[in-house]
Write a protein that holds these residues in place. Structure first.
Motif, mmCIF file in Angstrom:
data_model
loop_
_atom_site.group_PDB
_atom_site.id
_atom_site.type_symbol
_atom_site.label_atom_id
_atom_site.label_comp_id
_atom_site.label_asym_id
_atom_site.label_seq_id
_atom_site.Cartn_x
_atom_site.Cartn_y
_atom_site.Cartn_z
ATOM 1 N N ALA A 4 -27.745 -78.272 29.154
ATOM 2 C CA ALA A 4 -28.559 -78.682 28.013
ATOM 3 C C ALA A 4 -28.461 -80.186 27.769
ATOM 4 O O ALA A 4 -29.476 -80.848 27.529
ATOM 5 C CB ALA A 4 -28.108 -77.921 26.767
ATOM 6 N N SER A 5 -27.250 -80.700 27.791
ATOM 7 C CA SER A 5 -27.053 -82.127 27.535
ATOM 8 C C SER A 5 -25.662 -82.534 28.002
ATOM 9 O O SER A 5 -24.824 -81.696 28.328
ATOM 10 C CB SER A 5 -27.215 -82.455 26.050
ATOM 11 O OG SER A 5 -26.232 -81.782 25.281
ATOM 12 N N ILE A 6 -25.440 -83.833 28.011
ATOM 13 C CA ILE A 6 -24.142 -84.367 28.401
ATOM 14 C C ILE A 6 -23.576 -85.157 27.247
ATOM 15 O O ILE A 6 -24.255 -86.045 26.705
ATOM 16 C CB ILE A 6 -24.250 -85.258 29.652
ATOM 17 C CG1 ILE A 6 -24.878 -84.480 30.806
ATOM 18 C CG2 ILE A 6 -22.872 -85.774 30.044
ATOM 19 C CD1 ILE A 6 -25.129 -85.312 32.042
ATOM 20 N N ALA B 226 -25.553 -86.662 37.295
ATOM 21 C CA ALA B 226 -25.283 -85.241 37.065
ATOM 22 C C ALA B 226 -26.507 -84.422 37.443
ATOM 23 O O ALA B 226 -27.635 -84.793 37.136
ATOM 24 C CB ALA B 226 -24.923 -84.993 35.608
ATOM 25 N N SER B 227 -26.256 -83.303 38.111
ATOM 26 C CA SER B 227 -27.337 -82.408 38.487
ATOM 27 C C SER B 227 -26.933 -80.969 38.207
ATOM 28 O O SER B 227 -25.758 -80.654 38.076
ATOM 29 C CB SER B 227 -27.699 -82.575 39.962
ATOM 30 O OG SER B 227 -26.593 -82.258 40.779
ATOM 31 N N CYS C 282 -15.917 -90.024 38.425
ATOM 32 C CA CYS C 282 -16.783 -89.792 37.288
ATOM 33 C C CYS C 282 -16.350 -88.493 36.605
ATOM 34 O O CYS C 282 -15.939 -87.535 37.278
ATOM 35 C CB CYS C 282 -18.223 -89.673 37.789
ATOM 36 S SG CYS C 282 -19.430 -89.265 36.531
ATOM 37 N N ASN C 283 -16.451 -88.473 35.288
ATOM 38 C CA ASN C 283 -16.045 -87.310 34.509
ATOM 39 C C ASN C 283 -17.017 -87.144 33.348
ATOM 40 O O ASN C 283 -17.443 -88.148 32.752
ATOM 41 C CB ASN C 283 -14.612 -87.535 33.997
ATOM 42 C CG ASN C 283 -14.162 -86.482 33.024
ATOM 43 O OD1 ASN C 283 -14.321 -86.631 31.813
ATOM 44 N ND2 ASN C 283 -13.589 -85.416 33.541
ATOM 45 N N ALA C 284 -17.367 -85.906 33.033
ATOM 46 C CA ALA C 284 -18.340 -85.720 31.951
ATOM 47 C C ALA C 284 -18.116 -84.399 31.234
ATOM 48 O O ALA C 284 -17.702 -83.401 31.844
ATOM 49 C CB ALA C 284 -19.755 -85.767 32.510
ATOM 50 N N ASP C 285 -18.401 -84.409 29.945
ATOM 51 C CA ASP C 285 -18.418 -83.197 29.128
ATOM 52 C C ASP C 285 -19.860 -82.713 29.051
ATOM 53 O O ASP C 285 -20.702 -83.370 28.439
ATOM 54 C CB ASP C 285 -17.888 -83.483 27.722
ATOM 55 C CG ASP C 285 -16.402 -83.784 27.729
ATOM 56 O OD1 ASP C 285 -15.965 -84.583 26.884
ATOM 57 O OD2 ASP C 285 -15.690 -83.230 28.577
ATOM 58 N N VAL C 286 -20.126 -81.577 29.673
ATOM 59 C CA VAL C 286 -21.486 -81.080 29.823
ATOM 60 C C VAL C 286 -21.683 -79.833 28.976
ATOM 61 O O VAL C 286 -20.890 -78.881 29.038
ATOM 62 C CB VAL C 286 -21.781 -80.766 31.306
ATOM 63 C CG1 VAL C 286 -23.216 -80.283 31.458
ATOM 64 C CG2 VAL C 286 -21.541 -81.999 32.170
ATOM 65 N N ILE D 69 -23.889 -72.195 25.890
ATOM 66 C CA ILE D 69 -22.760 -71.471 25.298
ATOM 67 C C ILE D 69 -21.634 -72.404 24.882
ATOM 68 O O ILE D 69 -21.065 -72.265 23.790
ATOM 69 C CB ILE D 69 -22.223 -70.416 26.290
ATOM 70 C CG1 ILE D 69 -23.311 -69.411 26.654
ATOM 71 C CG2 ILE D 69 -20.989 -69.712 25.710
ATOM 72 C CD1 ILE D 69 -22.916 -68.444 27.728
ATOM 73 N N SER D 70 -21.281 -73.338 25.723
ATOM 74 C CA SER D 70 -20.086 -74.132 25.482
ATOM 75 C C SER D 70 -20.186 -75.501 26.134
ATOM 76 O O SER D 70 -21.181 -75.817 26.778
ATOM 77 C CB SER D 70 -18.854 -73.396 26.017
ATOM 78 O OG SER D 70 -18.957 -73.235 27.425
ATOM 79 N N VAL D 71 -19.125 -76.291 25.946
ATOM 80 C CA VAL D 71 -19.003 -77.594 26.606
ATOM 81 C C VAL D 71 -17.899 -77.488 27.648
ATOM 82 O O VAL D 71 -16.792 -77.034 27.349
ATOM 83 C CB VAL D 71 -18.662 -78.699 25.588
ATOM 84 C CG1 VAL D 71 -18.463 -80.036 26.307
ATOM 85 C CG2 VAL D 71 -19.763 -78.812 24.548
#
Length: 119
Positions: free
Chosen positions: A29-31, A24-25, A95-99, A103-105
């Motif tokens: 803030a975080s994954i 991820a690029s 690939c799938n991610a909640d980033v 403010i939000s995810v």
């Protein structure tokens, strides 16, 4: 904007192994959860494996015992080690991610990488 870039797909004989990576690029803030999905021709996209930020994993029954998902939070990267590959594992792997940003995810997808297993 967040981008997920997969690598490591290719052609392998049945019984062989491949290792997929997804980095991820962008600004975030975080994954949270990072996941691998796959979609074979004519079939719906299915969840293959998932891993939480703390490392809790979950697998589909079809890959349990053969695939291993892991992540490196410092590198914002998730991996999928695929062993004992079968022709039915042939698919495009996503690939799938909640980033999380300030403010939000939001949920993001990579472009996919082709995995082909020959019999």
């Amino acid at each position: 904007q967040v981008q997920l870039a997969e690598s490591g797909g290719g052609l392998v004989q049945a019984g062989g192994s491949l290792r997929l990576s997804c980095a991820a690029s962008g600004r975030f803030a975080s994954i949270n959860a990072m996941n691998w999905y796959r979609q074979a021709p004519g079939k719906q996209r299915e969840l293959v494996a998932a891993i939480s930020r703390r490392g809790i994993t979950n697998y589909s029954d079809s890959v349990k015992g053969r695939f291993t998902i892991s992540r490196d939070n410092a590198k914002n990267t998730v991996y999928l080690q695929m062993n004992s590959l079968k022709p039915e594992d042939t698919a495009v792997y996503y690939c799938n991610a909640d980033v999380r940003d300030s403010i939000s995810v939001k949920n993001y997808w990579g472009q996919g990488t082709q995995v082909t297993v020959s019999s």
